[in-house]
Design a protein around this motif. Structure first.
Motif, mmCIF file in Angstrom:
data_model
loop_
_atom_site.group_PDB
_atom_site.id
_atom_site.type_symbol
_atom_site.label_atom_id
_atom_site.label_comp_id
_atom_site.label_asym_id
_atom_site.label_seq_id
_atom_site.Cartn_x
_atom_site.Cartn_y
_atom_site.Cartn_z
ATOM 1 N N GLY A 308 4.780 11.974 16.276
ATOM 2 C CA GLY A 308 4.805 13.563 15.994
ATOM 3 C C GLY A 308 4.121 13.863 14.794
ATOM 4 N N MET A 309 3.272 13.267 14.126
ATOM 5 C CA MET A 309 2.968 13.667 12.733
ATOM 6 C C MET A 309 1.566 14.502 13.062
ATOM 7 N N ASP A 310 1.395 15.204 12.120
ATOM 8 C CA ASP A 310 0.303 16.396 11.743
ATOM 9 C C ASP A 310 -0.600 15.807 10.862
ATOM 10 N N HIS A 311 -1.957 15.507 10.749
ATOM 11 C CA HIS A 311 -2.419 14.670 9.589
ATOM 12 C C HIS A 311 -3.041 15.908 8.690
ATOM 13 N N ARG A 312 -3.074 17.065 9.390
ATOM 14 C CA ARG A 312 -3.338 18.358 8.443
ATOM 15 C C ARG A 312 -1.929 18.591 7.430
ATOM 16 N N ASP A 313 -0.935 18.153 7.670
ATOM 17 C CA ASP A 313 0.443 18.376 6.928
ATOM 18 C C ASP A 313 0.343 17.518 5.788
ATOM 19 N N ASP A 314 0.480 18.350 4.530
ATOM 20 C CA ASP A 314 0.173 17.762 3.173
ATOM 21 C C ASP A 314 1.546 17.428 2.786
ATOM 22 N N ASP A 315 2.573 17.716 3.424
ATOM 23 C CA ASP A 315 4.025 17.505 3.133
ATOM 24 C C ASP A 315 4.618 16.031 3.771
ATOM 25 N N LEU A 316 3.754 15.159 4.277
ATOM 26 C CA LEU A 316 4.232 13.970 4.876
ATOM 27 C C LEU A 316 4.936 13.293 3.737
ATOM 28 N N THR A 317 5.933 12.636 4.019
ATOM 29 C CA THR A 317 6.987 11.984 3.009
ATOM 30 C C THR A 317 6.472 10.528 2.866
ATOM 31 N N MET A 318 6.557 9.758 1.713
ATOM 32 C CA MET A 318 6.403 8.483 1.642
ATOM 33 C C MET A 318 6.829 7.494 2.833
ATOM 34 N N GLU A 319 8.072 7.849 3.152
ATOM 35 C CA GLU A 319 8.830 7.136 4.300
ATOM 36 C C GLU A 319 8.132 7.271 5.522
ATOM 37 N N GLN A 320 7.351 8.352 5.837
ATOM 38 C CA GLN A 320 6.658 8.751 7.132
ATOM 39 C C GLN A 320 5.552 7.686 7.050
ATOM 40 N N LEU A 321 4.712 7.792 5.798
ATOM 41 C CA LEU A 321 3.355 7.179 5.643
ATOM 42 C C LEU A 321 3.751 5.653 5.774
ATOM 43 N N LYS A 322 4.892 5.223 5.238
ATOM 44 C CA LYS A 322 5.106 3.686 5.360
ATOM 45 C C LYS A 322 5.209 3.222 6.776
ATOM 46 N N SER A 323 5.639 4.227 7.732
ATOM 47 C CA SER A 323 5.665 3.934 8.970
ATOM 48 C C SER A 323 4.453 3.619 9.867
ATOM 49 N N LEU A 324 3.439 4.227 9.258
ATOM 50 C CA LEU A 324 2.014 4.204 9.808
ATOM 51 C C LEU A 324 1.508 2.726 9.484
ATOM 52 N N ARG A 325 1.879 1.650 10.361
ATOM 53 C CA ARG A 325 1.299 0.097 9.982
ATOM 54 C C ARG A 325 0.260 0.028 11.000
ATOM 55 N N MET A 326 -1.036 -0.289 10.689
ATOM 56 C CA MET A 326 -1.926 -0.381 11.465
ATOM 57 C C MET A 326 -2.264 -1.908 11.761
ATOM 58 N N ARG A 327 -3.250 -2.158 12.802
ATOM 59 C CA ARG A 327 -3.846 -3.552 13.017
ATOM 60 C C ARG A 327 -5.262 -3.491 13.035
ATOM 61 N N THR A 328 -5.929 -2.605 12.647
ATOM 62 C CA THR A 328 -7.151 -2.456 12.793
ATOM 63 C C THR A 328 -7.959 -3.775 12.186
ATOM 64 N N ARG A 329 -7.479 -3.864 11.286
ATOM 65 C CA ARG A 329 -8.656 -5.065 10.314
ATOM 66 C C ARG A 329 -8.117 -6.363 11.107
ATOM 67 N N ARG A 330 -6.921 -6.463 11.415
ATOM 68 C CA ARG A 330 -6.081 -7.958 11.933
ATOM 69 C C ARG A 330 -7.247 -8.043 13.381
ATOM 70 N N LYS A 331 -7.364 -6.809 14.128
ATOM 71 C CA LYS A 331 -7.935 -7.078 15.527
ATOM 72 C C LYS A 331 -9.447 -7.215 15.394
ATOM 73 N N SER A 332 -10.082 -6.639 14.274
ATOM 74 C CA SER A 332 -11.267 -6.558 14.236
ATOM 75 C C SER A 332 -12.039 -7.837 13.599
ATOM 76 N N PHE A 333 -11.379 -8.841 12.868
ATOM 77 C CA PHE A 333 -11.832 -9.720 12.153
ATOM 78 C C PHE A 333 -11.285 -11.236 12.920
ATOM 79 N N VAL A 334 -12.223 -12.153 13.181
ATOM 80 C CA VAL A 334 -12.120 -13.440 13.213
ATOM 81 C C VAL A 334 -11.969 -14.166 12.057
ATOM 82 N N LEU A 335 -11.147 -14.837 11.808
ATOM 83 C CA LEU A 335 -10.820 -15.650 10.388
ATOM 84 C C LEU A 335 -10.422 -17.307 10.570
ATOM 85 N N PRO A 336 -11.446 -17.944 10.967
ATOM 86 C CA PRO A 336 -11.059 -19.373 11.437
ATOM 87 C C PRO A 336 -11.021 -20.454 10.237
ATOM 88 N N SER A 337 -11.997 -20.110 9.207
ATOM 89 C CA SER A 337 -12.209 -21.076 7.916
ATOM 90 C C SER A 337 -10.787 -21.247 7.166
#
Length: 499
Positions: A308-337
């Motif tokens: 329920g967040m709006d990216h145009r909102d400049d008043d997002l708190t640090m706690e709200q930002l901390k909740s945005l934990r992505m998996r973009t890179r972990r899903k994109s890369f294969v790291l077998p070495s």
């Protein structure tokens, strides 16, 4: 200016308020013949124009550490004092000299740092065998691998240590049969025996110098990385490579790199090596980032909608930002070495923390909506050394200016010598062109315009002009696709055999 707030408090040319005392005299009459004088002060206030808001600045806490200026844009002075200190190099404190360079890069700063922190890529992207010292393998895993939060959870660090020896190269040599050939070669065996005798005769000092080394890597979150090889017995090192990556926007950063040692490299030579090194894989990173940043934008939209967040909102708190934990890179890369333990931890770190970067969400989504991530950047733009360094660095500008002077002077001197040769040959001493010269000057010129001397001097001048021209070109776009293909051919020759 108020140094704490950045507010403009006074402009001398604008009078904020002034009390002007105006004295006067007058006569009065009273009963009788007496007369008197009285003075009256008039207070007049002049009110100035309002100080414009554009005259005010934003006060940012700053600190100088080991010759670098660090800014803290995340709050006021109190927050800055409570923040972790800037990363430092103990070797510099101990007296080592630094040689530094920088370059602006059209690549997102986490991508640059992930690339720098990956020893495996150095063998193939740069064909540099020294990176193998820092790489891991199944037979030689990391001796030490520590990931920890520092400064009470405000910092993040990754440290790794491994035997500084060939791993991939050794396997490659084994595959080629070169390792066996070297061991069986009588000349090589004789040379090795001679080295052993020299080490024995030199005693303890020699043993210390020839002792095995540790290859160590230290990522100091979020923006710095250093690597060095240290003596296992003494802990001493002769050289430290260090990198600071300064974010300047989504998809852009400034890379500051350098080396610490007992001697300082001339800046022009450092740039010569640095630019050629950076060009070898920057275009790959620039084309890779469009895919990564586009996926990051998509995942952020989905997460923010879910919460329920709006990216145009400049008043997002640090706690709200901390909740945005992505998996973009972990899903994109294969790291077998085995070496990819570093990359896996770094990509996880980016996924969990990048949303907290100031203004990143707003500008990332704005760029994605503009369609910029659908466009493929040109090699000439990504690897343009002029805009990324020459236009910004006085040292580079001085080198280019001196190169042009050398080229111009060499051509002029060569032309003068040729003209003098023609003049001497055609008319000798009676020439009107030489009549004004004294005998002493003519005596000096004659040996210089002899055919052998003239050829030597002109050759030297033309060589100087040619080399100066080559050096000047090093500060402009250089690394074409043909050069990349040439580098790729070195991989099966020297790094990994095609089977």
């Amino acid at each position: 200016f108020d140094g704490k707030s950045g507010e403009c408090v006074e402009i001398p040319q604008i009078i904020k308020s002034a009390s002007v005392a105006m004295g006067g005299s007058g006569g009065g009459s009273g009963s009788g013949s007496g007369s008197g004088k009285n003075a009256k002060n008039h207070q007049i206030e002049q009110t100035s124009a309002t100080i414009p808001s554009r005259a005010c600045g934003t006060a940012v806490p700053a600190q100088i550490s080991q010759g670098m200026v660090w800014l803290f844009p995340g709050g006021g002075l109190e927050k800055a004092l409570a923040a972790p200190p800037p990363p430092t190099l103990p070797e510099v404190e101990a007296g080592m000299k630094t040689s530094t360079v920088f370059r602006d890069m059209p690549v997102d700063w986490p991508i640059v740092l992930s690339n720098i922190s990956d020893p495996d890529h150095g063998l193939f992207a740069h064909q540099n065998k020294n990176f193998d010292m820092y790489a891991a393998s199944i037979d030689t895993p990391f001796e030490k691998f520590v990931v920890e939060e520092t400064h009470g959870g405000k910092g993040w660090s990754l440290k790794a240590k491994i035997d500084a020896k060939d791993k991939i190269i050794e396997i490659d040599q084994s595959l080629r049969g070169e390792l066996k050939l070297k061991l069986d070669d009588p000349k090589v065996q004789k040379k090795n025996d001679k080295k052993k005798k020299q080490r024995t005769s030199k005693g303890k000092k020699s043993k210390s110098n020839d002792s095995p080394l540790w290859a160590t890597m230290h990522y100091h979150g979020p923006t710095s990385y250093k690597m060095k090889r240290v003596d296992k017995e003494t802990g001493e090192t002769k050289f430290v490579s260090f990198f600071y990556v300064c974010p300047v926007g989504v998809g852009r950063c400034r890379l500051l790199a350098g080396g610490a040692s007992n001697m300082q490299t001339p800046r022009w030579l450092s740039y010569l090596m640095f630019n050629n090194f950076i060009d070898q894989d920057t275009y790959l990173l620039a084309t890779q980032q469009h895919n990564i940043l586009s996926k990051e934008a998509d995942e952020l939209r989905a997460l923010m909608k879910e919460k329920g967040m709006d990216h145009r909102d400049d008043d997002l708190t640090m706690e709200q930002l901390k909740s945005l934990r992505m998996r973009t890179r972990r899903k994109s890369f294969v790291l077998p070495s085995p070496t990819d333990r570093i990359g896996a931890k770094l990509e996880q770190f980016w996924d969990e923390t990048l949303a907290r970067s100031p203004n990143r969400i707003k500008y990332l989504l704005r760029l994605d909506e503009s369609g910029v991530f659908l466009q493929k950047p040109s090699r000439e733009m990504v690897l343009d050394r002029k805009s990324q360094n020459l236009d910004l660095c006085k040292d580079s500008q001085d080198v280019v200016r001196n190169c042009r002077r050398v080229q111009k002077s060499a051509k002029v001197l060569a032309a003068v010598l040729v003209l003098a040769k023609v003049t001497f040959t055609s008319s000798a001493r009676s020439s009107p062109a030489l009549a004004f010269l004294p005998s002493a000057a003519l005596s000096m010129l004659r040996p210089m315009v002899k055919t052998s001397s003239l050829v030597s001097m002109c050759s030297f001048l033309l060589a100087a002009s040619y080399l100066a021209g080559k050096l000047e070109k090093e500060f402009y776009f250089k690394y074409t696709d043909d050069m990349r293909k040439r580098d790729m051919k070195n991989i099966p020759k020297n790094i990994w055999v095609d089977r």
